[in-house]
Write an enzyme that holds these catalytic residues in place. Structure first.
Site, PDB file in Angstrom:
ATOM      1  N   ASN A 193      54.299  46.059  -1.247  1.00  0.00           N
ATOM      2  CA  ASN A 193      53.324  46.142  -2.108  1.00  0.00           C
ATOM      3  C   ASN A 193      53.321  45.299  -3.253  1.00  0.00           C
ATOM      4  O   ASN A 193      54.570  44.932  -3.496  1.00  0.00           O
ATOM      5  CB  ASN A 193      53.040  47.691  -2.513  1.00  0.00           C
ATOM      6  CG  ASN A 193      51.807  48.012  -3.228  1.00  0.00           C
ATOM      7  OD1 ASN A 193      51.405  47.746  -4.309  1.00  0.00           O
ATOM      8  ND2 ASN A 193      51.051  48.493  -2.294  1.00  0.00           N
ATOM      9  N   HIS A 413      33.201  46.096 -13.711  1.00  0.00           N
ATOM     10  CA  HIS A 413      34.614  45.917 -13.294  1.00  0.00           C
ATOM     11  C   HIS A 413      35.455  45.167 -14.368  1.00  0.00           C
ATOM     12  O   HIS A 413      35.264  44.419 -14.600  1.00  0.00           O
ATOM     13  CB  HIS A 413      34.682  44.929 -11.807  1.00  0.00           C
ATOM     14  CG  HIS A 413      36.027  44.975 -11.077  1.00  0.00           C
ATOM     15  ND1 HIS A 413      36.717  43.839 -11.085  1.00  0.00           N
ATOM     16  CD2 HIS A 413      37.007  46.120 -10.764  1.00  0.00           C
ATOM     17  CE1 HIS A 413      37.759  44.274 -10.558  1.00  0.00           C
ATOM     18  NE2 HIS A 413      37.939  45.475 -10.551  1.00  0.00           N
ATOM     19  N   GLU A 508      40.775  49.502   1.653  1.00  0.00           N
ATOM     20  CA  GLU A 508      40.881  47.940   1.633  1.00  0.00           C
ATOM     21  C   GLU A 508      42.153  47.489   2.448  1.00  0.00           C
ATOM     22  O   GLU A 508      42.357  46.363   2.931  1.00  0.00           O
ATOM     23  CB  GLU A 508      41.362  47.566   0.006  1.00  0.00           C
ATOM     24  CG  GLU A 508      42.661  48.288  -0.336  1.00  0.00           C
ATOM     25  CD  GLU A 508      42.724  48.204  -2.079  1.00  0.00           C
ATOM     26  OE1 GLU A 508      41.940  47.260  -2.564  1.00  0.00           O
ATOM     27  OE2 GLU A 508      43.771  48.726  -2.402  1.00  0.00           O
TER      28      GLU A 508
END
Lengths: 713, 713
Positions: A193, A413, A508
């Site tokens: 990650n 956003h 995602e």
């Protein structure tokens, strides 16, 4: 409320007699016993239907630079209380929630230091919550927690659905294993990650879902995580005892508290029926009522967005590929050479607005609209975004007018890149910008390592930040959908403008190599215990290489499974995440996403088994219409749906969107069938779901005349 | 500007020929020579009147996770430039400042990596400034500095006036020693402080004052410290080379930069006359011109304050002694029992306002007015103050009206307790509160360890914060006087609302055990090089036990020395720090503080020797009046003042406030004499100053008739 003041016998030889306090759930199925051991250690245990669930488990704290709060306690006072009320959430799976528990407050005194510590237990029919309270007192003011030492002693080598404990990411695939197998499977479970910090070979995250060999379901999590470090659980896999493991700050400390103070609740949801875990409102009940008086501006919403095309690599967030690095206020984007892949441009966003308007979506999210995406993560960059300056090809005013004319709201956003000081500095201006241009909701993001450097995503410092952003947003009447922020703990009851969180492995990852096919049969048992997830379902094109030849990822889900998610993954915010052109190719299936409700009067979990299947029926708010969703795990399975939740004597049209017989998440994901039936409360449906598949049903009340030509189920 | 493009000989054996570039100061007394060594290391050296000042010294950087920028360079291009202009500061020692230098820009390329690094040298008549520039380029974007490696190679074992290098405090007494003695004297020089982090036995702070055995004065500091870590100097005491040692962040890293970027200037002020060091405007000249267009709201000011009574322990900042800890928003101060010592109460503040009004002071500072002082430091407390909520006995509105009616301004106080996130969160609201209630200036404080925890007072993160607070204040038309913030580096030229800093050992230490008697003969050579100091002079009662029987501290200064500080310690902000009742006891001496100007057209340093004495004459702005100050070191000394700075042919009344013959900072500090004389440009005064003493002279233009009865000097 009755208070019991203990009269301590003047007996030097036995200062800490073992005194047990028992608490029962309102239905008497759960029993909690609290006591103080010989050496003054507080312990509790829990049983369900007279079977032990949590064995005798210690409670307490390691403190920094002062004596620990672990033992030497005696009970000074106890009190009990019973509550049975209901409350109405602003949005939710139910329009009315029952809050029914018996409470025990134990006031402890550590004799040597004369420091006071209270422990509050609330026993509901569906589980236990407990928290520590540090009362205002002479001998405890400021203090630093080295570690919380709350134990959850298991009765055996249960099966767990777990993700690795980590201070910086929650986006792992779930591993199903015996507790004794966690250590061996840890390494393979820690997948890469952007920001990650694991800490122990037996450390896992909450909400943790467990199942005993006897078929008891146990869920461990926390509620009301406010100004405190996020809890992980570390397993002593010899004794099978989980113990709290808080997220440290940059200095390795785990909490700065000032008495009077209280910890979050530690929660144990228990049942022998898995659907009870999913239906539990214990987490919300342990949070405070709404602190927002006027909630009229908080509205559930379905939305589409300029997003999936960037996630798949078809388009880009950034405007130019020219710059090695960008300095806001210095880099001149007007002079930059556009890369030709920038999705958030006025013309393209208008296409999304048109599509949203035509198909009845309330919102359009646009990512990549503001300058700074050229070097937005991986550089520990402080001033990464200013949240108000658009790229040259994004016309804020024109788009806002255009969206309004089409009755669509643009969704803001704010990617912070985890540069939290920078975000807080700009927060007020950014929210005012939203107010000015009519943005009512913001998706915020915390990708990458945290600034201040050395801090972790789930430490007290950050938990405090997410809360700050949420409360500030409430002042500006802004709804928040925070990604990569800490996993929710029911705080949306108190701040219902928290309409979404990611905080787990979302869709995602289907474009980043894929998730396990049964992932969505686990999430409602784990991540969703604390609140809704912006899972961003609705992917119709499973072959990502069709969007981006360089991306060979595959979406491990059938199309029917994607539809079912709108029902099984409860959220007041639901995205239709795929590209409009893909929806245009499957308009008949897309109809379900258009039809499905977004807020509910009632939810009935019909059947569930973590990792295998979930089937739920939900009654749309202020309506007689129902929607059913079934998601299925790795093996094909046939579910039976009884429609007895429908109002008796009424007729409905049920439209069933199901996997075709040859459907398969990998081999044939787009094979689906749509069938219409006439149903009433006596109807029954047997429906097969493919591996990684599922089905979705819309059940619309109809006049008899409307249904007469339909096949009866 | 001429550009010289080097044509490199195609010579494989000699890729890095040693190429020297020479730069001269406008008056040719200073010469700087830059070259690249055989291995491609950039080096410079500096001479004054053909005597070496800085021996060949290396330049460069250690970088994190990539090749260092230390060697392997060649010169790609050089350019030179000359500037000779003047500019007018908003406030200052001079109303017009000359900016005259010759500049050399060397553009380097590291051959192996093709990374570019420019070094800019500016040579003034009073010294050298150089900085690094990282141009925008292909091969350098984001980068992390492990250490800056700028050397200052000394020519011998000079005498230094130094304080220990420290990441968290600047409040040490100065030690005078040979460079070779620093190591041995370090431990005794590190006196206790609330927050302190020393790092090396030979590490010292800038501005560092040096004197060679040949009588050359050298001052090392930095200018324009913006978004970069503060520099210390670490001495290699075998080779006598100082090298830059930046302040690390919580992770031990020293700077996060993005090309294009530039470092602060490194400054070397040089002269064989110590007064030139004091008069130097090199630091300001290396800063950018004012970025504030309308500066009409920025005004020098004399002020008094509710402060010394708390510093001495006579009164308290906090309102109550009841609470072990305070939680803002929860602790109810209306219900708290007052401790009876809270100075910032409405009635008492009115007394200060009355005194200020009567004696012509523009401002009254009030500390301890806002809730939270009960546990304000030492606890790493996050939410320590909100900066807008007064204690119950402090009436903001009434006091503001009262002050306005008396033509006095209240000065705001923001103690942050170094909880920097908390301060930034409240900054906007706090500044708006000031705007609303007519506060034009704020004294801010950074006592205690920094939050975010692990950060240091002078790291890039904090430097960035102080600048943020300053720029935000400018938006709100607020003047800042920041205590415990990073030492100034001439930034007040660019942001003239930075009217003060503490950033060194101020008068408060006279109530914390005392400072060295010659402290004020050093500060103008060190701390004041970067900008004014809010030293808070004017203490008339030297025996602190008279204010607080539990405090046996003694102010190591004579009363006359205290008066002289208003002239010798230039600042646009000057406090009369003692209690009004003490001024009432010495009204004749107090008259000087009332009379002395606060802004100047011209300043003439008449004589100076660091650690021993400073005598300066200043011409009040837009006036013919002059003020002279002399501060004296540890030994008695007689100064001779020639009044030839006065306008020829004019008559003046000189009032001389001097030590009485038996005065002594310790034994007899309050013994002073006041004498009036008739003076003109031909006058001359021989005046003795006691140990730790001094004198102050007001020189007021007068008609002949007014002076005829006065003794001529």
């Amino acid at each position: 409320m009755k208070k019991i003041l203990f009269l301590f016998a003047v007996c030097l030889l036995s200062l800490n007699p073992v005194i047990a306090q028992e608490l029962q759930s309102p239905n008497s199925k759960l029993k909690m016993k609290f006591s103080v051991t010989e050496d003054g250690t507080p312990v509790y245990k829990l049983s369900y239907k007279d079977k032990e669930v949590i064995k005798s488990s210690k409670l307490g704290f390691d403190l920094k630079d002062e004596k620990d709060l672990l033992d030497g306690f005696k009970i000074a006072e106890t009190s009990t209380n019973s509550v049975n009320t209901t409350w109405k959430p602003v949005w939710g799976e139910e329009s009315t929630i029952k809050n029914n528990y018996n409470e025990l407050v134990v006031s402890l005194v550590q004799e040597e230091t004369q420091r006071k510590l209270d422990i509050v237990f609330r026993l509901f029919n569906d589980g236990l919550g407990f928290r520590y309270i540090f009362p205002q007192q002479e001998n405890l003011g400021h203090f630093v927690i080295k570690e919380e030492r709350s134990q959850f002693a298991m009765t055996g080598d249960h099966t767990a659905f777990w993700i690795p404990g980590d201070y910086d990411t929650q986006e792992y695939d779930y591993t199903k294993s015996k507790l004794s197998e966690i250590r061996g499977k840890m390494e393979e479970s820690i997948t890469a990650n952007i920001s990650q910090t694991s800490f122990s070979n037996t450390g896992v995250q909450t909400s943790l879902m467990l199942k005993t060999d006897e078929g008891l379901y146990i869920n461990l999590h926390e509620a009301a995580l406010i100004d405190y470090a996020t809890m992980h659980l570390n397993l002593d896999d010899e004794k099978m005892i989980f113990e709290s493991w808080l997220t440290p700050d940059s200095q390795g400390d785990k909490g700065y508290l000032i008495a009077p103070a209280k910890t979050p609740w530690r929660t144990i949801i228990v049942s022998d029926d898995a659907t009870d875990i999913l239906a539990s409102k214990l987490t919300y009940n342990l949070n405070e009522p709404s602190k927002i008086d006027d909630t009229s501006w908080i509205k559930p919403m379905k939305y589409i967005g300029v997003w999936w095309e960037m996630i798949t690599g078809k388009s880009s967030w950034n405007y130019t590929d020219e710059y090695k690095a960008v300095k806001l206020g210095e880099t001149d984007f007007e002079k930059a050479k556009p890369n030709g892949k920038h999705a958030a441009n006025t013309e393209h966003v208008k296409e999304y607005i048109d599509f949203a308007s035509e198909h009845g979506f309330g919102g359009v999210l646009v990512e990549g609209w503001n300058i700074g995406w050229e070097d937005w993560f991986g550089h520990s960059k402080d001033y990464v975004f200013d949240f108000v300056t658009p790229y040259p090809d994004f016309d804020v005013e024109e788009l806002q007018k255009y969206a309004a004319s089409k009755d669509v709201e643009l969704i803001m956003h704010h990617e912070t890149s985890s540069s939290v000081r920078n975000y807080e500095r700009h927060l007020d201006t950014a929210y005012k910008f939203m107010n000015k241009y009519g943005y009512n909701a913001v998706k915020s993001g915390y990708v990458g390592d945290i600034l201040p450097r050395g801090e972790n995503h789930y430490s007290q410092w950050l938990v405090n930040h997410y809360q700050y952003a949420l409360e500030k947003a409430a002042e500006h009447k802004i709804m928040i959908n925070a990604h990569e922020a800490v996993r929710p703990t029911g705080i949306a009851r108190t701040y219902p403008n928290l309409i979404g969180n990611e905080s787990a492995r979302g869709t995602e990852y289907q474009a980043f190599g894929g998730s396990k096919p049964n992932h969505v049969t686990v999430l409602p048992f784990t991540r969703l215990i604390g609140g809704p997830m912006d899972y961003t379902p609705g992917i119709f094109e499973m072959d990502i290489s069709k969007l981006n030849p360089d991306n060979n990822s595959h979406v491990n889900s059938t199309l029917a499974n994607q539809l079912a998610l709108y029902v099984t993954m409860y959220s007041p915010l639901q995205m239709a995440a795929d590209l409009p052109e893909h929806y245009m190719m499957f308009l008949d299936a897309f109809q379900f996403i258009k039809d499905v409700a977004i807020d509910w009067d009632k939810s009935i979990y019909l059947e569930a088994e973590p990792g295998d299947y979930i089937t739920v029926a939900r009654n749309a708010k202020n309506s007689n219409n129902w929607f059913v969703g079934n998601v299925n795990g790795n093996e094909a399975r046939t579910a039976t749906v009884k429609f007895d939740f429908l109002e008796k004597g009424k007729n409905y049209i049920a439209t069933v969107y199901a996997d075709a017989p040859d459907a398969h998440y990998k081999e044939n994901p787009q094979a689906y069938e749509i069938k219409k039936y006439r149903v009433n409360s006596k109807s029954k449906l047997s429906q097969r779901s493919a591996p990684g598949g599922g089905f979705a049903i819309s059940i619309i009340e109809a006049e008899k005349s409307e249904v007469k030509d339909l096949k009866k189920l």
